[in-house]
Scaffold this active site. Sequence first.
Site, mmCIF file in Angstrom:
data_model
loop_
_atom_site.group_PDB
_atom_site.id
_atom_site.type_symbol
_atom_site.label_atom_id
_atom_site.label_comp_id
_atom_site.label_asym_id
_atom_site.label_seq_id
_atom_site.Cartn_x
_atom_site.Cartn_y
_atom_site.Cartn_z
ATOM 1 N N GLY A 82 0.829 -1.209 0.000
ATOM 2 C CA GLY A 82 0.000 0.000 0.000
ATOM 3 C C GLY A 82 0.855 1.246 0.000
ATOM 4 N N GLY A 130 0.413 5.633 0.680
ATOM 5 C CA GLY A 130 -0.421 6.778 1.019
ATOM 6 C C GLY A 130 0.333 8.050 0.698
ATOM 7 C CE LYS A 131 -2.880 13.261 2.219
ATOM 8 N NZ LYS A 131 -4.060 12.407 2.127
ATOM 9 C CG PHE A 132 1.838 11.436 5.144
ATOM 10 C CD1 PHE A 132 2.341 12.718 5.011
ATOM 11 C CD2 PHE A 132 0.477 11.279 5.347
ATOM 12 C CE1 PHE A 132 1.508 13.822 5.091
ATOM 13 C CE2 PHE A 132 -0.367 12.380 5.426
ATOM 14 C CZ PHE A 132 0.148 13.652 5.296
ATOM 15 N N GLY A 133 3.352 7.562 3.491
ATOM 16 C CA GLY A 133 4.126 6.342 3.686
ATOM 17 C C GLY A 133 3.950 5.300 2.614
ATOM 18 C CB VAL A 186 2.206 -0.094 3.834
ATOM 19 C CG1 VAL A 186 2.035 -1.225 4.847
ATOM 20 C CG2 VAL A 186 1.763 1.240 4.424
ATOM 21 C CE LYS A 244 1.911 5.300 7.390
ATOM 22 N NZ LYS A 244 0.606 5.723 7.965
ATOM 23 C CG ASP A 259 -7.408 10.855 7.006
ATOM 24 O OD1 ASP A 259 -8.222 11.373 6.212
ATOM 25 O OD2 ASP A 259 -6.319 10.380 6.655
HETATM 26 P P1 ATP Z 1 -2.847 8.670 3.720
HETATM 27 O O1 ATP Z 1 -2.405 9.188 2.394
HETATM 28 O O2 ATP Z 1 -4.233 8.028 3.626
HETATM 29 O O3 ATP Z 1 -2.734 9.610 4.864
HETATM 30 P P2 ATP Z 1 -0.563 7.195 4.790
HETATM 31 O O4 ATP Z 1 0.567 7.652 3.942
HETATM 32 O O5 ATP Z 1 -0.621 7.717 6.180
HETATM 33 O O6 ATP Z 1 -1.934 7.399 4.021
HETATM 34 P P3 ATP Z 1 -1.640 4.577 5.358
HETATM 35 O O7 ATP Z 1 -3.037 5.015 5.038
HETATM 36 O O8 ATP Z 1 -1.351 4.203 6.760
HETATM 37 O O9 ATP Z 1 -0.553 5.617 4.824
HETATM 38 O O10 ATP Z 1 -1.265 3.339 4.431
HETATM 39 C C1 ATP Z 1 -1.337 3.401 3.015
HETATM 40 C C2 ATP Z 1 -2.067 2.163 2.484
HETATM 41 O O11 ATP Z 1 -1.345 0.977 2.857
HETATM 42 C C3 ATP Z 1 -3.459 1.968 3.095
HETATM 43 O O12 ATP Z 1 -4.468 2.634 2.379
HETATM 44 C C4 ATP Z 1 -3.629 0.451 3.074
HETATM 45 O O13 ATP Z 1 -4.143 0.029 1.834
HETATM 46 C C5 ATP Z 1 -2.212 -0.073 3.244
HETATM 47 N N1 ATP Z 1 -1.924 -0.440 4.651
HETATM 48 C C6 ATP Z 1 -1.604 0.399 5.646
HETATM 49 N N2 ATP Z 1 -1.400 -0.238 6.804
HETATM 50 C C7 ATP Z 1 -1.584 -1.549 6.545
HETATM 51 C C8 ATP Z 1 -1.496 -2.748 7.332
HETATM 52 N N3 ATP Z 1 -1.178 -2.693 8.612
HETATM 53 N N4 ATP Z 1 -1.738 -3.928 6.737
HETATM 54 C C9 ATP Z 1 -2.063 -3.955 5.412
HETATM 55 N N5 ATP Z 1 -2.159 -2.888 4.613
HETATM 56 C C10 ATP Z 1 -1.920 -1.685 5.164
#
Ligand code: ATP
Length: 328
Positions: free
Chosen positions: A21, A23-26, A28, A43, A135
């Site tokens: 996965g 996201g904007k920040f991370g 995974v 992550k 969020d």
């Molecule tokens: P955002 O842009 O939504 O703020 P973010 O950069 O903080 O995202 P997350 O939303 O925590 O990151 O994770 C990004 C993607 O990774 C999630 O939408 C999900 O599909 C996947 N993911 C995150 N944590 C897990 C996990 N523990 N197990 C499986 N998939 C995960």
Amino acid sequence: DIQIRRNVDPKDDYELDSEIGRGKFGTVYKCKEKSTGLPLAAKFIGCPKKEDRRNVEREIDIMKALQHPRLIQVYDAFENGKVMCVILELIEGGELFERVIDDDFILTEKSCTVFMRQICEGVEFIHKQKILHLDMKPENVLCLTKTGNRIKIIDFGLARRFDPDKKLQVLFGTPEFVAPEIVNFDAIGYGTDMWSVGVICYVLLSGLSPFMGHTDVETMANVTVAKYDFEEEAFAEITDTAKDFIEKLLVKDMTSRPSAVEALAHPWLNIDRVHSNMELSKSKLKRYVIKKRWIRAVNMIVALKRMGAKIDTELIHIEDDENKNNIA
Ligand code: ATP
């Protein structure tokens, strides 16, 4: 107690596997603890500035306070130079909406209540710890397994500790799901998450997004007036009890919205005979999910190009016409 391990490489203890996965920040990845073989998720968050590191520290601190079966659990954490790595419990079922649109999943009002009840239970626990998630959106609700109906709330990146005696204002979130008080930069509270729960419920039942405009500015304008309707065709098969559940949550005055505890006591989440067992059409929800996938893919390409990547757009193959239309 989990302490952030500084200047330790997470790869010493965890074997990284495929990306699961972004996201904007991370980003995974699936991973495995070397000593136990336990499958987990790692992550990675780039933290060039001290402020970024402080944000991740807050996210970890909040997750540590939230030990509950409906909420993602943190397992370990590292700070290694300008990259932080959070080891999380692995959630293997993917996003809730992706599961719901799967052809072998039968969507009924009853199945929606099963998900909405768990979402409210998770939010109830978060609020009991005096924390706001801030969020809440479909992407942040994952299914535990590919076939079961249990869900977990993820991503506490925007979550804040909340003191009801102090005024808290924030300016972030996803326009489609944020409450009017966020858009207006007014004081926020527990009701702010409950609004988003109402929007999630609306989309789950109908495949339509109640405040979505053509642009973010238009969406936010729709949110501030808190005006929406139940589009006739999409809500034709939906019971009045379900609509009442949504109506109670989507009110402009934050303090008039039901708390998570009150939402859990609503008849829609409790009395079996109020649910229709009729199979709901998923065509609108499918279109919604596909459109979201495309927006994400486009954003990814834009981000990569900004970083200097050379991408041959001719090589990006458009699978079918429905997808092509949705991007416009
Ligand atoms: P955002 O842009 O939504 O703020 P973010 O950069 O903080 O995202 P997350 O939303 O925590 O990151 O994770 C990004 C993607 O990774 C999630 O939408 C999900 O599909 C996947 N993911 C995150 N944590 C897990 C996990 N523990 N197990 C499986 N998939 C995960």
